[in-house]
Design a protein around this motif. Sequence first.
Motif, PDB file in Angstrom:
ATOM      1  N   MET A   1       0.848  -1.179   0.000  1.00 56.42           N
ATOM      2  CA  MET A   1       0.000   0.000   0.000  1.00 56.42           C
ATOM      3  C   MET A   1       0.887   1.233   0.000  1.00 56.42           C
ATOM      4  O   MET A   1       1.826   1.316   0.772  1.00 56.42           O
ATOM      5  N   ASP A   2       0.547   2.178  -0.849  1.00 58.24           N
ATOM      6  CA  ASP A   2       1.412   3.336  -1.025  1.00 58.24           C
ATOM      7  C   ASP A   2       0.596   4.610  -0.826  1.00 58.24           C
ATOM      8  O   ASP A   2      -0.130   5.045  -1.713  1.00 58.24           O
ATOM      9  N   TYR A   3       0.715   5.190   0.383  1.00 58.60           N
ATOM     10  CA  TYR A   3      -0.001   6.420   0.694  1.00 58.60           C
ATOM     11  C   TYR A   3       0.888   7.646   0.509  1.00 58.60           C
ATOM     12  O   TYR A   3       0.542   8.741   0.931  1.00 58.60           O
ATOM     13  N   SER A   4       2.057   7.466  -0.131  1.00 57.57           N
ATOM     14  CA  SER A   4       2.962   8.590  -0.356  1.00 57.57           C
ATOM     15  C   SER A   4       2.345   9.570  -1.346  1.00 57.57           C
ATOM     16  O   SER A   4       1.380   9.261  -2.043  1.00 57.57           O
ATOM     17  N   THR A   5       2.913  10.775  -1.420  1.00 53.43           N
ATOM     18  CA  THR A   5       2.338  11.797  -2.286  1.00 53.43           C
ATOM     19  C   THR A   5       2.668  11.577  -3.760  1.00 53.43           C
ATOM     20  O   THR A   5       2.026  12.130  -4.635  1.00 53.43           O
ATOM     21  N   ARG A   6       3.686  10.765  -4.041  1.00 53.04           N
ATOM     22  CA  ARG A   6       4.014  10.467  -5.437  1.00 53.04           C
ATOM     23  C   ARG A   6       2.884   9.653  -6.045  1.00 53.04           C
ATOM     24  O   ARG A   6       2.406   8.697  -5.444  1.00 53.04           O
ATOM     25  N   ASN A   7       2.458  10.027  -7.256  1.00 53.43           N
ATOM     26  CA  ASN A   7       1.264   9.359  -7.767  1.00 53.43           C
ATOM     27  C   ASN A   7       1.364   8.765  -9.163  1.00 53.43           C
ATOM     28  O   ASN A   7       0.396   8.204  -9.655  1.00 53.43           O
ATOM     29  N   VAL A   8       2.499   8.849  -9.840  1.00 55.06           N
ATOM     30  CA  VAL A   8       2.651   8.215 -11.149  1.00 55.06           C
ATOM     31  C   VAL A   8       3.960   7.443 -11.185  1.00 55.06           C
ATOM     32  O   VAL A   8       5.014   7.971 -10.824  1.00 55.06           O
ATOM     33  N   LEU A  20      -4.243   6.455  -3.816  1.00 53.77           N
ATOM     34  CA  LEU A  20      -4.345   6.316  -2.366  1.00 53.77           C
ATOM     35  C   LEU A  20      -4.053   7.615  -1.607  1.00 53.77           C
ATOM     36  O   LEU A  20      -4.642   7.839  -0.547  1.00 53.77           O
ATOM     37  N   PRO A  21      -3.131   8.484  -2.109  1.00 48.54           N
ATOM     38  CA  PRO A  21      -2.917   9.733  -1.372  1.00 48.54           C
ATOM     39  C   PRO A  21      -4.178  10.573  -1.190  1.00 48.54           C
ATOM     40  O   PRO A  21      -4.246  11.399  -0.279  1.00 48.54           O
ATOM     41  N   GLU A  22      -5.200  10.383  -2.060  1.00 45.69           N
ATOM     42  CA  GLU A  22      -6.462  11.102  -1.879  1.00 45.69           C
ATOM     43  C   GLU A  22      -7.086  10.752  -0.534  1.00 45.69           C
ATOM     44  O   GLU A  22      -7.695  11.589   0.122  1.00 45.69           O
ATOM     45  N   ILE A  23      -6.968   9.471  -0.165  1.00 47.57           N
ATOM     46  CA  ILE A  23      -7.512   9.023   1.120  1.00 47.57           C
ATOM     47  C   ILE A  23      -6.578   9.439   2.242  1.00 47.57           C
ATOM     48  O   ILE A  23      -6.993   9.957   3.271  1.00 47.57           O
ATOM     49  N   GLY A  24      -5.286   9.212   2.016  1.00 47.15           N
ATOM     50  CA  GLY A  24      -4.280   9.639   2.982  1.00 47.15           C
ATOM     51  C   GLY A  24      -3.992   8.586   4.036  1.00 47.15           C
ATOM     52  O   GLY A  24      -4.876   7.834   4.470  1.00 47.15           O
ATOM     53  N   LEU A  25      -2.743   8.527   4.439  1.00 47.54           N
ATOM     54  CA  LEU A  25      -2.317   7.594   5.475  1.00 47.54           C
ATOM     55  C   LEU A  25      -3.041   7.860   6.787  1.00 47.54           C
ATOM     56  O   LEU A  25      -3.353   6.936   7.537  1.00 47.54           O
ATOM     57  N   GLU A  26      -3.326   9.137   7.069  1.00 49.66           N
ATOM     58  CA  GLU A  26      -3.977   9.480   8.330  1.00 49.66           C
ATOM     59  C   GLU A  26      -5.347   8.801   8.448  1.00 49.66           C
ATOM     60  O   GLU A  26      -5.723   8.307   9.516  1.00 49.66           O
ATOM     61  N   ALA A  27      -6.094   8.766   7.341  1.00 51.88           N
ATOM     62  CA  ALA A  27      -7.420   8.141   7.361  1.00 51.88           C
ATOM     63  C   ALA A  27      -7.306   6.636   7.586  1.00 51.88           C
ATOM     64  O   ALA A  27      -8.117   6.043   8.312  1.00 51.88           O
ATOM     65  N   ALA A  28      -6.288   6.017   6.967  1.00 55.75           N
ATOM     66  CA  ALA A  28      -6.082   4.583   7.158  1.00 55.75           C
ATOM     67  C   ALA A  28      -5.727   4.284   8.616  1.00 55.75           C
ATOM     68  O   ALA A  28      -6.248   3.328   9.213  1.00 55.75           O
ATOM     69  N   ILE A  29      -4.849   5.088   9.188  1.00 58.78           N
ATOM     70  CA  ILE A  29      -4.452   4.894  10.585  1.00 58.78           C
ATOM     71  C   ILE A  29      -5.659   5.044  11.512  1.00 58.78           C
ATOM     72  O   ILE A  29      -5.862   4.234  12.428  1.00 58.78           O
TER      73      ILE A  29
END
Length: 333
Positions: A1-8, A20-29
């Motif tokens: 799973m890659d919640y980093s800001t890099r997207n391509v 996945l950055p749209e959701i964000g690591l914070e939401a997953a945590i």
Amino acid sequence: MDYSTRNVFECGSATIVNYLPEIGLEAAIEEIITGLHARPKRIASKYFYDKKGSELFENITVLDEYYPSRTEKSILRVLPLGAITDCSEVDIVELGSGDHSKITLFLEKIPAKQMQGVRYFPVDISRPALEASIKELICMFPGLAVQGIVADYIHQMHIVSGERKKLYCFLGSTIGNLDREEAVQFVRDVSETMNSGDSFLIGFDRVKDVQILENAYNDAQGLTAQFNKNILNVINGLIKSDFDTEDFEHRAFYNEDKRRIEMYLEAKKTLHVKSPFSKKDIVIKKEETIHTENSHKFEEKDIQLIGEHAELAVNRIFPDENQWFSLVNYRKI
């Protein structure tokens, strides 16, 4: 799973776009921490699929006890392509694509002269699984245009757009991991992105003998137990917790009233798990369980109702000879 800001990301001649950055690591945590403090405790099954989890699941699919994958593949091998869609100028969107073994059986049926008009969009929450699958696919089908999408497709259906004809594929009985209401809502969400005449191919595991079902999730080699416990390793990486997989037993059984396999991790002793994202210890008492997955089983009436709620017509139902599994072709009305 890659919640980093890099997207391509480049992947051979293909690209992978990360949503996945749209959701964000914070939401997953927050989702994970909330579930671990809940009663009963839970971890969403989407967190099974890191690199190791994906590899373990691939190994599970070839076990004698685990009938769903080989049964679904037996249907795919004889599936009449023309009954599903006209493959000239079509976008094939596979949700929860995982490895490519099933979609390959479908792609092999497409005539070479039509392949140049096909675009394939595998969507999965695990970028490593996507990368491995795409690299092999573009070697097998050099004329196929591929763009991978890293996303939590349950909550990010807006990622798919465009006016081209679409065929959605949701294989592997993954729809069974959703609660009944969630499954209805998910199919409705997909339907809202479809145009009239578009198709949606879904794999449904059917109600059958309880022993067959329970054996499939309690294999003799213990691979499903390893797979279930590995979710704790994934969680450790996301919330920086100190779960030890050896502190838990794998439990899986069939709930006849709800027509589903339920999978849990049961604590061997009372545990105080720490995470910097939790203000207090995550306390798990001896024999307390963490719910990790449901796998609902379906009857034909369920299949019809899901289509009706999503304004999709059941075009064809393709069962195996034992009626253990069905591939269902819905058509947008």
